[in-house]
Design a protein around this motif. Structure first.
Motif, mmCIF file in Angstrom:
data_model
loop_
_atom_site.group_PDB
_atom_site.id
_atom_site.type_symbol
_atom_site.label_atom_id
_atom_site.label_comp_id
_atom_site.label_asym_id
_atom_site.label_seq_id
_atom_site.Cartn_x
_atom_site.Cartn_y
_atom_site.Cartn_z
ATOM 1 N N ALA A 235 -26.080 -13.565 -8.915
ATOM 2 C CA ALA A 235 -26.764 -12.547 -8.116
ATOM 3 C C ALA A 235 -26.309 -12.619 -6.653
ATOM 4 C CB ALA A 235 -28.275 -12.698 -8.216
ATOM 5 N N TRP A 236 -26.209 -13.839 -6.114
ATOM 6 C CA TRP A 236 -25.786 -13.993 -4.722
ATOM 7 C C TRP A 236 -24.326 -13.592 -4.558
ATOM 8 C CZ3 TRP A 236 -28.315 -14.123 -0.418
ATOM 9 C CH2 TRP A 236 -27.644 -14.473 0.756
ATOM 10 N N ILE A 237 -23.493 -13.997 -5.498
ATOM 11 C CA ILE A 237 -22.077 -13.645 -5.440
ATOM 12 C C ILE A 237 -21.908 -12.130 -5.486
ATOM 13 C CG2 ILE A 237 -19.905 -13.737 -6.756
ATOM 14 C CD1 ILE A 237 -20.740 -16.690 -7.438
ATOM 15 N N SER A 238 -22.620 -11.460 -6.376
ATOM 16 C CA SER A 238 -22.543 -10.000 -6.475
ATOM 17 C C SER A 238 -22.977 -9.341 -5.174
ATOM 18 C CB SER A 238 -23.406 -9.493 -7.633
ATOM 19 O OG SER A 238 -22.898 -9.965 -8.860
ATOM 20 N N ARG A 239 -24.035 -9.861 -4.558
ATOM 21 C CA ARG A 239 -24.512 -9.346 -3.282
ATOM 22 C C ARG A 239 -23.439 -9.498 -2.212
ATOM 23 N NH1 ARG A 239 -25.033 -11.546 1.249
ATOM 24 N NH2 ARG A 239 -26.519 -10.898 2.800
ATOM 25 N N CYS A 240 -22.845 -10.691 -2.130
ATOM 26 C CA CYS A 240 -21.823 -10.968 -1.115
ATOM 27 C C CYS A 240 -20.580 -10.102 -1.316
ATOM 28 C CB CYS A 240 -21.448 -12.444 -1.118
ATOM 29 S SG CYS A 240 -22.772 -13.537 -0.558
ATOM 30 N N ILE B 289 -15.700 -10.950 -9.766
ATOM 31 C CA ILE B 289 -16.988 -11.643 -9.835
ATOM 32 C C ILE B 289 -17.008 -12.745 -10.886
ATOM 33 C CG2 ILE B 289 -19.443 -11.354 -10.417
ATOM 34 C CD1 ILE B 289 -19.420 -8.839 -8.687
ATOM 35 N N ASP B 290 -16.499 -12.511 -12.082
ATOM 36 C CA ASP B 290 -16.536 -13.557 -13.114
ATOM 37 C C ASP B 290 -15.791 -14.806 -12.646
ATOM 38 O OD1 ASP B 290 -18.093 -12.021 -14.801
ATOM 39 O OD2 ASP B 290 -16.389 -11.303 -16.000
ATOM 40 N N TRP B 291 -14.627 -14.630 -12.024
ATOM 41 C CA TRP B 291 -13.872 -15.775 -11.501
ATOM 42 C C TRP B 291 -14.686 -16.487 -10.428
ATOM 43 C CZ3 TRP B 291 -12.049 -17.817 -7.021
ATOM 44 C CH2 TRP B 291 -11.072 -18.814 -7.130
ATOM 45 N N LEU B 292 -15.286 -15.726 -9.516
ATOM 46 C CA LEU B 292 -16.078 -16.330 -8.443
ATOM 47 C C LEU B 292 -17.294 -17.072 -8.985
ATOM 48 C CD1 LEU B 292 -15.814 -13.421 -5.867
ATOM 49 C CD2 LEU B 292 -14.875 -15.731 -5.579
ATOM 50 N N VAL B 293 -17.922 -16.542 -10.019
ATOM 51 C CA VAL B 293 -19.076 -17.219 -10.620
ATOM 52 C C VAL B 293 -18.659 -18.583 -11.173
ATOM 53 C CG1 VAL B 293 -20.710 -17.138 -12.563
ATOM 54 C CG2 VAL B 293 -20.409 -15.135 -11.076
ATOM 55 N N ARG B 294 -17.474 -18.656 -11.762
ATOM 56 C CA ARG B 294 -16.975 -19.945 -12.275
ATOM 57 C C ARG B 294 -16.625 -20.903 -11.143
ATOM 58 N NH1 ARG B 294 -13.988 -16.618 -15.467
ATOM 59 N NH2 ARG B 294 -12.084 -17.087 -14.307
ATOM 60 N N GLU B 295 -15.981 -20.394 -10.113
ATOM 61 C CA GLU B 295 -15.441 -21.256 -9.052
ATOM 62 C C GLU B 295 -16.435 -21.539 -7.921
ATOM 63 O OE1 GLU B 295 -12.479 -22.810 -9.270
ATOM 64 O OE2 GLU B 295 -12.283 -21.904 -11.246
ATOM 65 N N ASP B 296 -17.423 -20.696 -7.740
ATOM 66 C CA ASP B 296 -18.437 -20.872 -6.698
ATOM 67 C C ASP B 296 -19.796 -20.975 -7.385
ATOM 68 O OD1 ASP B 296 -19.561 -21.108 -4.183
ATOM 69 O OD2 ASP B 296 -19.292 -19.008 -3.624
ATOM 70 N N ALA B 297 -19.854 -21.861 -8.371
ATOM 71 C CA ALA B 297 -20.988 -21.948 -9.295
ATOM 72 C C ALA B 297 -22.326 -22.203 -8.614
ATOM 73 C CB ALA B 297 -20.714 -23.028 -10.345
ATOM 74 N N ASN B 298 -22.351 -22.899 -7.497
ATOM 75 C CA ASN B 298 -23.619 -23.186 -6.837
ATOM 76 C C ASN B 298 -24.262 -21.945 -6.227
ATOM 77 O OD1 ASN B 298 -23.469 -25.899 -7.472
ATOM 78 N ND2 ASN B 298 -22.432 -26.434 -5.577
ATOM 79 N N ALA B 299 -23.486 -20.904 -6.005
ATOM 80 C CA ALA B 299 -24.017 -19.698 -5.372
ATOM 81 C C ALA B 299 -24.820 -18.830 -6.347
ATOM 82 C CB ALA B 299 -22.881 -18.887 -4.749
ATOM 83 N N GLY B 300 -24.457 -18.795 -7.605
ATOM 84 C CA GLY B 300 -25.161 -17.973 -8.578
ATOM 85 C C GLY B 300 -24.655 -16.537 -8.592
#
Length: 139
Positions: free
Chosen positions: A25-30, A12-23
């Motif tokens: 909360a949304w990344i965690s949900r996905c 999740i931390d990597w995804l939050v950095r790389e998919d920053a527009n998603a946020g």
């Protein structure tokens, strides 16, 4: 060698950095719903594919992003093929994706991977150019 796996909480931390527009909360949900695939090389994430289901049914590739240094090396294709295989195994007969109409490189990639253009919509206030939609029949 590229390994494609479902993202986990550890990613999740990597995804939050790389998919920053998603946020976050949304990344965690996905991630919890299994809607992220990550590509790893030597244990390090080098790209991701995020998807959902259009109308709750049709697999829709929302975003595919590869780290700049790894682009045009087959990582994106590996992610896409793993996703396509997983969706086929779930019984999907069609895939969807989209891009902004002025993004020629992503559109070329979609075409190379078997997608055909199916229409476009304008989203005033959200985008300055229309969004072009693509489909690929897999069943």
């Amino acid at each position: 060698m590229v390994e494609v796996v479902s993202a986990t909480q550890a990613d999740i931390d990597w995804l939050v950095r790389e998919d920053a527009n998603a946020g976050k909360a949304w990344i965690s949900r996905c991630v919890a719903l299994g809607e992220y695939l990550v590509a790893k090389e030597a244990g390090e994430i080098v790209g991701f594919l995020r998807f959902s289901r259009f109308w709750g049914r049709v697999p829709y590739m929302e975003m595919i992003r590869i780290q700049t240094a790894r682009r045009r090396s087959g990582v994106g294709t590996a992610l896409f093929l793993a996703w396509e295989q997983a969706m086929r195994a779930e019984g999907a007969r069609m895939l969807m994706t989209s891009s902004e109409c002025d993004e020629s490189r992503p559109q070329d990639w979609h075409h190379r991977n078997g997608f055909i253009e199916t229409g476009a919509i304008e989203l005033p206030g959200l985008q300055s150019v229309p969004e072009v939609f693509f489909i690929k029949h897999i069943g």
